[in-house]
Design a protein around this motif. Structure first.
Motif, PDB file in Angstrom:
ATOM      1  N   ARG A 265      21.986  62.544  46.861  1.00 17.07           N
ATOM      2  CA  ARG A 265      21.248  63.170  45.772  1.00 17.07           C
ATOM      3  C   ARG A 265      22.057  63.164  44.485  1.00 17.07           C
ATOM      4  O   ARG A 265      21.542  62.877  43.380  1.00 17.07           O
ATOM      5  CB  ARG A 265      20.887  64.605  46.153  1.00 17.07           C
ATOM      6  CG  ARG A 265      20.150  65.352  45.061  1.00 17.07           C
ATOM      7  CD  ARG A 265      18.751  64.853  44.894  1.00 17.07           C
ATOM      8  NE  ARG A 265      18.146  65.337  43.670  1.00 17.07           N
ATOM      9  CZ  ARG A 265      16.874  65.172  43.345  1.00 17.07           C
ATOM     10  NH1 ARG A 265      16.082  64.545  44.192  1.00 17.07           N
ATOM     11  NH2 ARG A 265      16.396  65.608  42.215  1.00 17.07           N
ATOM     12  N   ASP A 269      21.056  61.226  40.985  1.00 13.69           N
ATOM     13  CA  ASP A 269      20.946  61.953  39.712  1.00 13.69           C
ATOM     14  C   ASP A 269      21.784  61.303  38.606  1.00 13.69           C
ATOM     15  O   ASP A 269      21.497  61.480  37.416  1.00 13.69           O
ATOM     16  CB  ASP A 269      21.386  63.407  39.890  1.00 13.69           C
ATOM     17  CG  ASP A 269      20.359  64.202  40.702  1.00 13.69           C
ATOM     18  OD1 ASP A 269      19.196  63.734  40.802  1.00 13.69           O
ATOM     19  OD2 ASP A 269      20.702  65.270  41.243  1.00 13.69           O
ATOM     20  N   GLU A 278      13.938  59.271  39.671  1.00 13.99           N
ATOM     21  CA  GLU A 278      12.925  60.262  40.050  1.00 13.99           C
ATOM     22  C   GLU A 278      12.214  59.863  41.343  1.00 13.99           C
ATOM     23  O   GLU A 278      11.925  60.701  42.201  1.00 13.99           O
ATOM     24  CB  GLU A 278      11.924  60.422  38.911  1.00 13.99           C
ATOM     25  CG  GLU A 278      12.501  61.150  37.701  1.00 13.99           C
ATOM     26  CD  GLU A 278      11.483  61.270  36.580  1.00 13.99           C
ATOM     27  OE1 GLU A 278      10.326  60.813  36.790  1.00 13.99           O
ATOM     28  OE2 GLU A 278      11.829  61.816  35.518  1.00 13.99           O
ATOM     29  N   GLY A 281      14.660  60.355  44.044  1.00 17.05           N
ATOM     30  CA  GLY A 281      14.866  61.790  44.208  1.00 17.05           C
ATOM     31  C   GLY A 281      13.746  62.426  45.019  1.00 17.05           C
ATOM     32  O   GLY A 281      13.991  63.332  45.847  1.00 17.05           O
ATOM     33  N   ALA A 282      12.492  61.969  44.820  1.00 14.22           N
ATOM     34  CA  ALA A 282      11.368  62.506  45.603  1.00 14.22           C
ATOM     35  C   ALA A 282      11.531  62.180  47.076  1.00 14.22           C
ATOM     36  O   ALA A 282      11.261  63.005  47.964  1.00 14.22           O
ATOM     37  CB  ALA A 282      10.055  61.944  45.068  1.00 14.22           C
ATOM     38  N   ASP A 285      14.191  64.410  48.433  1.00 13.91           N
ATOM     39  CA  ASP A 285      13.663  65.771  48.629  1.00 13.91           C
ATOM     40  C   ASP A 285      12.858  65.863  49.921  1.00 13.91           C
ATOM     41  O   ASP A 285      12.952  66.852  50.657  1.00 13.91           O
ATOM     42  CB  ASP A 285      12.794  66.176  47.438  1.00 13.91           C
ATOM     43  CG  ASP A 285      13.628  66.396  46.184  1.00 13.91           C
ATOM     44  OD1 ASP A 285      14.850  66.583  46.324  1.00 13.91           O
ATOM     45  OD2 ASP A 285      13.053  66.379  45.079  1.00 13.91           O
ATOM     46  N   ARG A 286      12.038  64.830  50.174  1.00 15.46           N
ATOM     47  CA  ARG A 286      11.252  64.836  51.410  1.00 15.46           C
ATOM     48  C   ARG A 286      12.168  64.811  52.630  1.00 15.46           C
ATOM     49  O   ARG A 286      11.960  65.541  53.608  1.00 15.46           O
ATOM     50  CB  ARG A 286      10.315  63.626  51.443  1.00 15.46           C
ATOM     51  CG  ARG A 286       9.434  63.563  52.683  1.00 15.46           C
ATOM     52  CD  ARG A 286       8.354  62.514  52.517  1.00 15.46           C
ATOM     53  NE  ARG A 286       8.899  61.172  52.496  1.00 15.46           N
ATOM     54  CZ  ARG A 286       9.115  60.422  53.578  1.00 15.46           C
ATOM     55  NH1 ARG A 286       8.842  60.921  54.765  1.00 15.46           N
ATOM     56  NH2 ARG A 286       9.579  59.206  53.477  1.00 15.46           N
ATOM     57  N   GLY A 288      15.203  65.873  52.733  1.00 18.19           N
ATOM     58  CA  GLY A 288      15.866  67.172  52.804  1.00 18.19           C
ATOM     59  C   GLY A 288      14.982  68.230  53.432  1.00 18.19           C
ATOM     60  O   GLY A 288      15.460  69.084  54.194  1.00 18.19           O
ATOM     61  N   ARG A 289      13.681  68.194  53.123  1.00 17.16           N
ATOM     62  CA  ARG A 289      12.753  69.164  53.726  1.00 17.16           C
ATOM     63  C   ARG A 289      12.659  68.959  55.238  1.00 17.16           C
ATOM     64  O   ARG A 289      12.600  69.920  56.007  1.00 17.16           O
ATOM     65  CB  ARG A 289      11.368  69.042  53.091  1.00 17.16           C
ATOM     66  CG  ARG A 289      11.279  69.600  51.674  1.00 17.16           C
ATOM     67  CD  ARG A 289       9.821  69.765  51.250  1.00 17.16           C
ATOM     68  NE  ARG A 289       9.124  68.485  51.217  1.00 17.16           N
ATOM     69  CZ  ARG A 289       9.051  67.689  50.170  1.00 17.16           C
ATOM     70  NH1 ARG A 289       9.678  68.029  49.024  1.00 17.16           N
ATOM     71  NH2 ARG A 289       8.385  66.552  50.203  1.00 17.16           N
TER      72      ARG A 289
END
Length: 464
Positions: A265, A269, A278, A281-282, A285-286, A288-289
């Motif tokens: 991440r 960045d 971006e 990054g999405a 994030d997925r 990471g969830r």
């Protein structure tokens, strides 16, 4: 499908057969006893027949020896036994009863007829048929008469008749009620003996084989099925050990992924191409969830259940208030309906809040903008929390498997790994409850979390 047999039914049938065999042995004993005393039995029957003949005799107006007008029993006896020979003689007048057997008269002779003693005789008919008979004195209207009876040997029939009379008149009145009573007692005893088996079956249906320590009590079952219960518990232990190993692997893998994801991440960045950053990054994030959900699932499965009394209605208000900003940001609402008084349950507040949070977030993801997610707390058969939406509903055949890890009603690549509802199912299971899913009338899905008011001892995993 092959029909299942019943142990209770087989045992009861075996008892019925045993009782019938016992009754058969008693009957055979009577028959054998009658055969062993066949000579005495034959003489006794002859005496009865001679006495019956004496009872049927009388005198007409001319003083002649005749059969009385109410001699129906004697005529019936003659009809049944065609070999029966008889005679009746009045020594005082020298008259004979009409119909007296000439064969019997010739075999006996006048000397025996004028002798008052009781005698036995044996003779043969002209065709060679052997007869056994008796001569005795009877009194009719105060006058001594001599009567003689002879008949073919029917020892077997007489014995069967005697045994039948003894069984029906002496044995059956007491044996049949005793037999029925023994069957009733046996049925009650079998029912009582099967209670531990039924209790173990009911308990088995509520057990979670993936949780260690949640097992059948081997001390509360009959010795005959204790090995089976022990084998079931051993199988459950192996299943629990396998699940525990899998959960530890997932937890370790998720934990190990946290640092590489954070590093990745940071590097994304720092990219100069912001559009690419971006998009990547999405994806991060997925990922990471998913890792967070794996860690949450492992924590809920492995951590001790910190059960304590709590107000389910108050807990629902707190979670709804927490999720309300997310709903409003997406143009949706959350409606809560709960009793004004506390809804007391026993459970882990943090775990139940996580389960309700996942149900609400799942509903918000599917319900369209401008509609509301409905949360209802009710008191029915324990306590129930229902979360309903107006989304597309559940695909056919997915109402049960939707609680399986990594199973989602959304298409692949949607960004959701199907772990949220699996976490809800794990929380429900550890609280001895259940989670159900169904489509709503008018569109949408409804998830219903059922919880008991109190947790039973040994039924909810490890408690802190």
């Amino acid at each position: 499908m092959r029909r299942r047999f019943s142990l209770a039914g087989q045992t009861l049938r075996a008892l019925i057969v045993a009782n019938l065999l016992a009754l058969g042995v008693i009957s055979a004993g009577f028959i054998l006893s009658g055969l062993s005393d066949r000579k005495d039995r034959r003489d006794e029957i002859l005496e009865h027949m001679a006495s019956d003949l004496g009872d049927a005799l009388g005198f007409d107006g001319a003083g002649r020896l005749v059969l009385d007008h109410d001699a129906d029993d004697w005529h019936e006896r003659l009809e049944k036994d065609r070999s029966l020979q008889f005679l009746a003689f009045d020594p005082a007048s020298g008259s004979w009863l009409a119909g007296s057997s000439a064969v019997l008269r010739a075999a006996i002779g006048d000397t025996w007829l004028r002798d008052w003693r009781q005698s036995r005789l044996a003779l043969s008919l002209p065709d060679g048929t052997p007869l056994h008979g008796a001569i005795m004195t009877v009194s009719v209207d105060g006058r001594p008469l001599r009567v003689a009876i002879a008949r073919a040997d029917s020892t077997w029939d007489d014995t069967l008749s005697w045994a039948g009379e003894e069984l029906t008149e002496e044995i059956a009145p007491s044996a049949v009620p005793a037999l029925l009573l023994s069957l009733v007692v046996a049925y009650i005893a079998i029912r009582r003996a099967m209670r531990p088996v039924k209790a173990a079956t009911a308990r088995l249906g509520a057990l979670d084989p993936t949780q260690a320590g949640d097992r059948l009590d081997e001390d509360r079952v009959p010795r005959e099925i204790a090995p089976l219960v022990a084998a079931v518990n051993a199988a459950f232990d192996r299943v629990a050990a396998s699940f525990a190993k899998e959960r530890r692997f997932l937890a370790d893998a998720a934990h190990e992924l946290k640092t590489p994801i954070a590093v990745l991440r940071a590097r994304i960045d720092s990219l100069a191409d912001r559009a690419t950053a971006e998009r990547l990054g999405a994806d991060i994030d997925r990922l990471g969830r998913i890792v967070d959900r794996l860690l949450t699932s492992a924590r809920l499965e492995q951590a001790a259940l910190r059960a304590a009394p709590l107000d389910l209605a108050a807990l629902a208000r707190d979670v709804v208030a927490e999720c309300a900003p997310l709903a409003l940001a997406g143009g949706r609402e959350i409606a809560l309906e709960a009793p004004p008084h506390p809804v007391a349950v026993e459970g882990d507040a943090a775990a139940l809040a996580e389960a309700l949070r996942n149900l609400i977030n799942n509903a918000l993801r599917f319900t369209p903008a401008g509609s509301a997610v409905e949360v209802t707390v009710a008191e029915a058969a324990g306590a129930t929390v229902t979360v309903a939406d107006r989304g597309p509903g559940l695909p056919d055949g997915l109402s049960d498997s939707v609680f399986t890890p990594f199973v989602s009603s959304e298409a692949s690549g949607s960004g959701h790994a199907g772990l949220g509802l699996a976490i809800v199912a794990a929380v429900a299971r550890r609280h001895q409850g259940r989670i159900e899913a169904a489509n709503r009338a008018g569109g949408g899905a409804e998830f219903r979390l059922h919880l008991p008011r109190r947790l039973s001892a040994g039924g909810a995993g490890d408690r802190g």
